[in-house]
Design a protein around this motif. Sequence first.
Motif, PDB file in Angstrom:
ATOM      1  N   GLN A 724     -12.973  -3.451  -8.236  1.00  0.00           N
ATOM      2  CA  GLN A 724     -11.949  -4.038  -7.380  1.00  0.00           C
ATOM      3  C   GLN A 724     -12.109  -5.550  -7.458  1.00  0.00           C
ATOM      4  O   GLN A 724     -13.192  -6.066  -7.705  1.00  0.00           O
ATOM      5  CB  GLN A 724     -12.084  -3.553  -5.918  1.00  0.00           C
ATOM      6  CG  GLN A 724     -13.367  -3.987  -5.217  1.00  0.00           C
ATOM      7  CD  GLN A 724     -13.500  -3.387  -3.822  1.00  0.00           C
ATOM      8  OE1 GLN A 724     -13.866  -2.222  -3.697  1.00  0.00           O
ATOM      9  NE2 GLN A 724     -13.213  -4.175  -2.794  1.00  0.00           N
ATOM     10  N   GLY A 725     -11.019  -6.266  -7.293  1.00  0.00           N
ATOM     11  CA  GLY A 725     -11.089  -7.711  -7.384  1.00  0.00           C
ATOM     12  C   GLY A 725      -9.724  -8.301  -7.664  1.00  0.00           C
ATOM     13  O   GLY A 725      -8.737  -7.583  -7.884  1.00  0.00           O
ATOM     14  N   TYR A 726      -9.646  -9.631  -7.679  1.00  0.00           N
ATOM     15  CA  TYR A 726      -8.374 -10.321  -7.836  1.00  0.00           C
ATOM     16  C   TYR A 726      -7.752 -10.116  -9.213  1.00  0.00           C
ATOM     17  O   TYR A 726      -6.560 -10.372  -9.406  1.00  0.00           O
ATOM     18  CB  TYR A 726      -8.568 -11.809  -7.569  1.00  0.00           C
ATOM     19  CG  TYR A 726      -8.477 -12.167  -6.090  1.00  0.00           C
ATOM     20  CD1 TYR A 726      -9.108 -11.364  -5.141  1.00  0.00           C
ATOM     21  CD2 TYR A 726      -7.764 -13.270  -5.661  1.00  0.00           C
ATOM     22  CE1 TYR A 726      -9.027 -11.674  -3.798  1.00  0.00           C
ATOM     23  CE2 TYR A 726      -7.681 -13.602  -4.315  1.00  0.00           C
ATOM     24  CZ  TYR A 726      -8.315 -12.790  -3.381  1.00  0.00           C
ATOM     25  OH  TYR A 726      -8.223 -13.088  -2.064  1.00  0.00           O
ATOM     26  N   LEU A 727      -8.549  -9.664 -10.196  1.00  0.00           N
ATOM     27  CA  LEU A 727      -7.972  -9.361 -11.506  1.00  0.00           C
ATOM     28  C   LEU A 727      -6.906  -8.285 -11.365  1.00  0.00           C
ATOM     29  O   LEU A 727      -5.901  -8.287 -12.099  1.00  0.00           O
ATOM     30  CB  LEU A 727      -9.070  -8.910 -12.476  1.00  0.00           C
ATOM     31  CG  LEU A 727      -8.606  -8.475 -13.865  1.00  0.00           C
ATOM     32  CD1 LEU A 727      -7.928  -9.632 -14.615  1.00  0.00           C
ATOM     33  CD2 LEU A 727      -9.775  -7.927 -14.688  1.00  0.00           C
ATOM     34  N   TYR A 728      -7.124  -7.392 -10.417  1.00  0.00           N
ATOM     35  CA  TYR A 728      -6.205  -6.265 -10.243  1.00  0.00           C
ATOM     36  C   TYR A 728      -5.297  -6.458  -9.020  1.00  0.00           C
ATOM     37  O   TYR A 728      -4.098  -6.212  -9.094  1.00  0.00           O
ATOM     38  CB  TYR A 728      -6.996  -4.964 -10.112  1.00  0.00           C
ATOM     39  CG  TYR A 728      -7.906  -4.744 -11.296  1.00  0.00           C
ATOM     40  CD1 TYR A 728      -7.385  -4.343 -12.526  1.00  0.00           C
ATOM     41  CD2 TYR A 728      -9.277  -4.971 -11.197  1.00  0.00           C
ATOM     42  CE1 TYR A 728      -8.212  -4.173 -13.634  1.00  0.00           C
ATOM     43  CE2 TYR A 728     -10.109  -4.797 -12.288  1.00  0.00           C
ATOM     44  CZ  TYR A 728      -9.573  -4.401 -13.511  1.00  0.00           C
ATOM     45  OH  TYR A 728     -10.386  -4.247 -14.592  1.00  0.00           O
ATOM     46  N   SER A 729      -5.873  -6.882  -7.919  1.00  0.00           N
ATOM     47  CA  SER A 729      -5.064  -7.117  -6.720  1.00  0.00           C
ATOM     48  C   SER A 729      -5.915  -7.773  -5.642  1.00  0.00           C
ATOM     49  O   SER A 729      -7.102  -7.468  -5.490  1.00  0.00           O
ATOM     50  CB  SER A 729      -4.501  -5.798  -6.172  1.00  0.00           C
ATOM     51  OG  SER A 729      -3.841  -6.014  -4.938  1.00  0.00           O
ATOM     52  N   LEU A 737       0.830  -2.869   0.224  1.00  0.00           N
ATOM     53  CA  LEU A 737       0.129  -1.844  -0.554  1.00  0.00           C
ATOM     54  C   LEU A 737       1.106  -0.774  -1.027  1.00  0.00           C
ATOM     55  O   LEU A 737       1.064  -0.341  -2.198  1.00  0.00           O
ATOM     56  CB  LEU A 737      -0.989  -1.221   0.284  1.00  0.00           C
ATOM     57  CG  LEU A 737      -1.733  -0.047  -0.374  1.00  0.00           C
ATOM     58  CD1 LEU A 737      -2.493  -0.503  -1.624  1.00  0.00           C
ATOM     59  CD2 LEU A 737      -2.687   0.624   0.610  1.00  0.00           C
ATOM     60  N   HIS A 738       1.976  -0.356  -0.115  1.00  0.00           N
ATOM     61  CA  HIS A 738       2.966   0.666  -0.488  1.00  0.00           C
ATOM     62  C   HIS A 738       3.850   0.159  -1.625  1.00  0.00           C
ATOM     63  O   HIS A 738       4.124   0.892  -2.596  1.00  0.00           O
ATOM     64  CB  HIS A 738       3.832   1.045   0.716  1.00  0.00           C
ATOM     65  CG  HIS A 738       3.049   1.645   1.847  1.00  0.00           C
ATOM     66  ND1 HIS A 738       3.579   1.823   3.103  1.00  0.00           N
ATOM     67  CD2 HIS A 738       1.768   2.107   1.902  1.00  0.00           C
ATOM     68  CE1 HIS A 738       2.666   2.363   3.880  1.00  0.00           C
ATOM     69  NE2 HIS A 738       1.561   2.546   3.173  1.00  0.00           N
ATOM     70  N   ALA A 739       4.299  -1.077  -1.529  1.00  0.00           N
ATOM     71  CA  ALA A 739       5.159  -1.655  -2.574  1.00  0.00           C
ATOM     72  C   ALA A 739       4.385  -1.795  -3.880  1.00  0.00           C
ATOM     73  O   ALA A 739       4.927  -1.521  -4.974  1.00  0.00           O
ATOM     74  CB  ALA A 739       5.686  -3.015  -2.111  1.00  0.00           C
ATOM     75  N   TRP A 740       3.131  -2.219  -3.781  1.00  0.00           N
ATOM     76  CA  TRP A 740       2.308  -2.402  -4.995  1.00  0.00           C
ATOM     77  C   TRP A 740       2.071  -1.070  -5.690  1.00  0.00           C
ATOM     78  O   TRP A 740       2.162  -0.969  -6.926  1.00  0.00           O
ATOM     79  CB  TRP A 740       0.973  -3.047  -4.590  1.00  0.00           C
ATOM     80  CG  TRP A 740       0.075  -3.399  -5.740  1.00  0.00           C
ATOM     81  CD1 TRP A 740       0.098  -4.511  -6.505  1.00  0.00           C
ATOM     82  CD2 TRP A 740      -1.002  -2.590  -6.238  1.00  0.00           C
ATOM     83  NE1 TRP A 740      -0.880  -4.482  -7.455  1.00  0.00           N
ATOM     84  CE2 TRP A 740      -1.588  -3.283  -7.308  1.00  0.00           C
ATOM     85  CE3 TRP A 740      -1.532  -1.339  -5.891  1.00  0.00           C
ATOM     86  CZ2 TRP A 740      -2.670  -2.790  -8.033  1.00  0.00           C
ATOM     87  CZ3 TRP A 740      -2.603  -0.833  -6.608  1.00  0.00           C
ATOM     88  CH2 TRP A 740      -3.170  -1.569  -7.663  1.00  0.00           C
ATOM     89  N   LEU A 741       1.782  -0.031  -4.909  1.00  0.00           N
ATOM     90  CA  LEU A 741       1.552   1.293  -5.498  1.00  0.00           C
ATOM     91  C   LEU A 741       2.827   1.828  -6.163  1.00  0.00           C
ATOM     92  O   LEU A 741       2.748   2.512  -7.187  1.00  0.00           O
ATOM     93  CB  LEU A 741       1.075   2.277  -4.408  1.00  0.00           C
ATOM     94  CG  LEU A 741      -0.359   2.085  -3.894  1.00  0.00           C
ATOM     95  CD1 LEU A 741      -0.616   2.984  -2.695  1.00  0.00           C
ATOM     96  CD2 LEU A 741      -1.367   2.399  -5.003  1.00  0.00           C
ATOM     97  N   ALA A 742       3.960   1.484  -5.588  1.00  0.00           N
ATOM     98  CA  ALA A 742       5.227   1.994  -6.138  1.00  0.00           C
ATOM     99  C   ALA A 742       5.511   1.433  -7.518  1.00  0.00           C
ATOM    100  O   ALA A 742       6.236   2.042  -8.315  1.00  0.00           O
ATOM    101  CB  ALA A 742       6.377   1.659  -5.182  1.00  0.00           C
ATOM    102  N   THR A 743       4.911   0.271  -7.852  1.00  0.00           N
ATOM    103  CA  THR A 743       5.154  -0.351  -9.151  1.00  0.00           C
ATOM    104  C   THR A 743       4.180   0.126 -10.210  1.00  0.00           C
ATOM    105  O   THR A 743       4.358  -0.188 -11.392  1.00  0.00           O
ATOM    106  CB  THR A 743       5.031  -1.882  -9.041  1.00  0.00           C
ATOM    107  OG1 THR A 743       3.684  -2.231  -8.704  1.00  0.00           O
ATOM    108  CG2 THR A 743       5.990  -2.421  -7.999  1.00  0.00           C
ATOM    109  N   ARG A 744       3.150   0.834  -9.831  1.00  0.00           N
ATOM    110  CA  ARG A 744       2.140   1.246 -10.791  1.00  0.00           C
ATOM    111  C   ARG A 744       2.650   2.416 -11.618  1.00  0.00           C
ATOM    112  O   ARG A 744       3.178   3.385 -11.070  1.00  0.00           O
ATOM    113  CB  ARG A 744       0.850   1.659 -10.086  1.00  0.00           C
ATOM    114  CG  ARG A 744       0.257   0.559  -9.202  1.00  0.00           C
ATOM    115  CD  ARG A 744      -0.262  -0.615  -9.969  1.00  0.00           C
ATOM    116  NE  ARG A 744      -1.389  -0.260 -10.810  1.00  0.00           N
ATOM    117  CZ  ARG A 744      -2.046  -1.100 -11.570  1.00  0.00           C
ATOM    118  NH1 ARG A 744      -1.645  -2.376 -11.612  1.00  0.00           N
ATOM    119  NH2 ARG A 744      -3.068  -0.723 -12.298  1.00  0.00           N
TER     120      ARG A 744
END
Length: 744
Positions: A724-729, A737-744
């Motif tokens: 985990q870290g800023y490289l990913y989020s 979080l919900h919006a970010w997961l929806a784009t994966r």
Amino acid sequence: MNSTIHSSEDDLVFLEEPDSEETSVASKPMQTWRIMIIDDDPDVHSATTFALGSLEIQHRALSFLHAYSAAEARDILQSESDIAIILLDVVMEQEDAGLQLVSHIRKTLGLTDVRIILRTGQPGYAPEIDAIRDYDINDYKTKSELTRTKLYTAVTSAIRSYEQICAISASRRGLEMIIHASTELMALQGLQNFAAGVLVQISGLLGLNTEGFVCARQAPVEQQEQGELFVIAATAMYQGKLNQALNQLDAPAANIVKRSLAVRQSVFEADMTALYFNNVAQKDFTLYLNTGLHLNEMDQRLLGVFCGNVSVGLDNVMLTSRLHNYAFYDPLTGLANRLKLLQTLNETLLTSLKSHSALSLIDIDHFAETNDALGHQFGDLLLYSVAQRLSNTFGEDCQLARVGSDTFALLGEASMVYPDKILALFNTPFDVDQQEVQLSATIGLIKLDEYDGDGSEALKDTNIALKRAKMNRRGGYEYFTRNMGVEIRERVLLMHALRAAFEHEKLFLVFQPQIDMRDGRVTGAEALLRWKTDDGRFIPPDQFIPIAEYSGLIVDIGEWVLRTACFELVHLRSLGYTNFQMAINVSQVQFSHPLFMQSLNKALTDTKVPPNFVELEITESMAMKDPELLVKTLHQIKQLGMSVSIDDFGTGFSSLSHLQKLDVDKLKIDRAFVNEIQKNSSEGSIAKMIVQLGQNLGLSIIAEGVESEMQAATLLSYDCHIAQGYLYSKPLTRDDLHAWLATR
């Protein structure tokens, strides 16, 4: 009213009697006891005289005066004397007629000797307690409870009281003199002042121009057997004997005092007297008079009453002295306590002494360990030894106090209250119970010359300096500075603000996704606590989490974090993320709380979250503090189906043997070790070692703080897959979080 009441053999019997027999019975004062019946019911008069008329009390018969109203009673009392008892109906023509008459008897007529027994036929009515006390009422009865035996008992008791009062009043000094003398004595503070007062009052009471002195033991009550007798008060003739031991006095005087003490009673001789005053504390207290007392029966009784009052006063003086000592002095060391120190400190701050004074707190290092290892009795002896050494060095020039279990205070001239001089006292071992004990101390100090606060604030700030000294280096010292005070006060303000923020729901959670670096798949997220103030400023967790732990607020906050994160996980699962794991941090204070498992169970039950998708994170340093509790609690957590990871691994210096005993599932590589991973460098070897260790122990590995592709590639090469870290989020709010997961 004609009635007859029979309930037992000694009931009062109300019978009709001729009016002619209800007249006053004249008698000589010394031949009968005169009893006045005041009641508006003739039957009560008849029944009372019938019950008591044939009886004798103290070998004297009874005679009766009768009044059927308060007005009639006033007229009779105006002219009659030597009335021993008044049996008075409380309610006559008016509800308070009886009490008004009592007030007239006591205040207007000034009849203080006569005993008054109140009676009432209305059980629900009772005079106020203040009235019974203020008007010197001997007894209070309802007529229905006054059987012949009980009436006789009440009257006998009252006559005995009347006889004693009259005997004292008849003496040439009088009860007023005793009361006055006793009142004067009761106002005196301290044993020596009290003793001097007794000498003054006894001379006035006896009407003799006599000389004398008072002897007592100077040692505390607990050590009286070892304490010598000293003259603590004296009249003019014996002023030169003050503070001398009894053995140094002239033989005749010393001998009679010793005999009085030996038999614990007064000794009367033709030309001298020793009065012994008994007391609850059994403190030897004897008064010597250089005059023989030739007392008649009245004088002896008077003297006995006075001596009894003196004994009561002596008990009060002793009790007051003890209470004063307990209030202001430490019973173990004899030094002043915190309260006494604050009193002296406040006085110092208000005088010119402030300009060149200093206060220090002296804390014995590792005393608790010594106390536990060698026992509390040894610990007490050790503290006493420290107190003695401090007293021998500073006692004459400074105020010493014991303000905590192993903390002493020193207040005085700044040149005396000097850290090097204080610490030098601990260079030499202390001899305790035939053992040498080497101690060290840590000191906090404050100079009072420019100090603006009061005594309690000065003591608090000195304690701040002491804590800073203990943090920096035990065995050293620190002077208080304004910066220290500002820092502490800011922490206190932050604590209050944090409590208010939590109560007003200003805290919130963010979630940092956790990624499988091999394919970019989201495996879960870590729930992180955040605090944003009303002015839009974020308070870093490393600032407010320690304060929450210190104040205990972390228990409630931690429970809220746990439940909120679980509810969010349930919501994510409803959105289709059914293989998503939620990591939740648990603090040491929260984990050690006796109700932690109960709150954990309740969170799982209330949220209906699948336990196998909840991961609790504990720190490595936390794992080292209470291994037994940790092992037990981890076992209970695993039984619920949850997993456990060790956060910040590699920073807590835990042993591998200890790690093997812990039932955990995952190790998290601290961001500090991830940051060490540099391009074309051997740095990062610690991260590699942690991965290898985890693999050997069969544990999963996750790295936090991954910020570059190079770090991710290196970790993958070490066989660490999750990160985990800023490289990913960055950490995301719930909606983000919900919006970010929806784009994966």
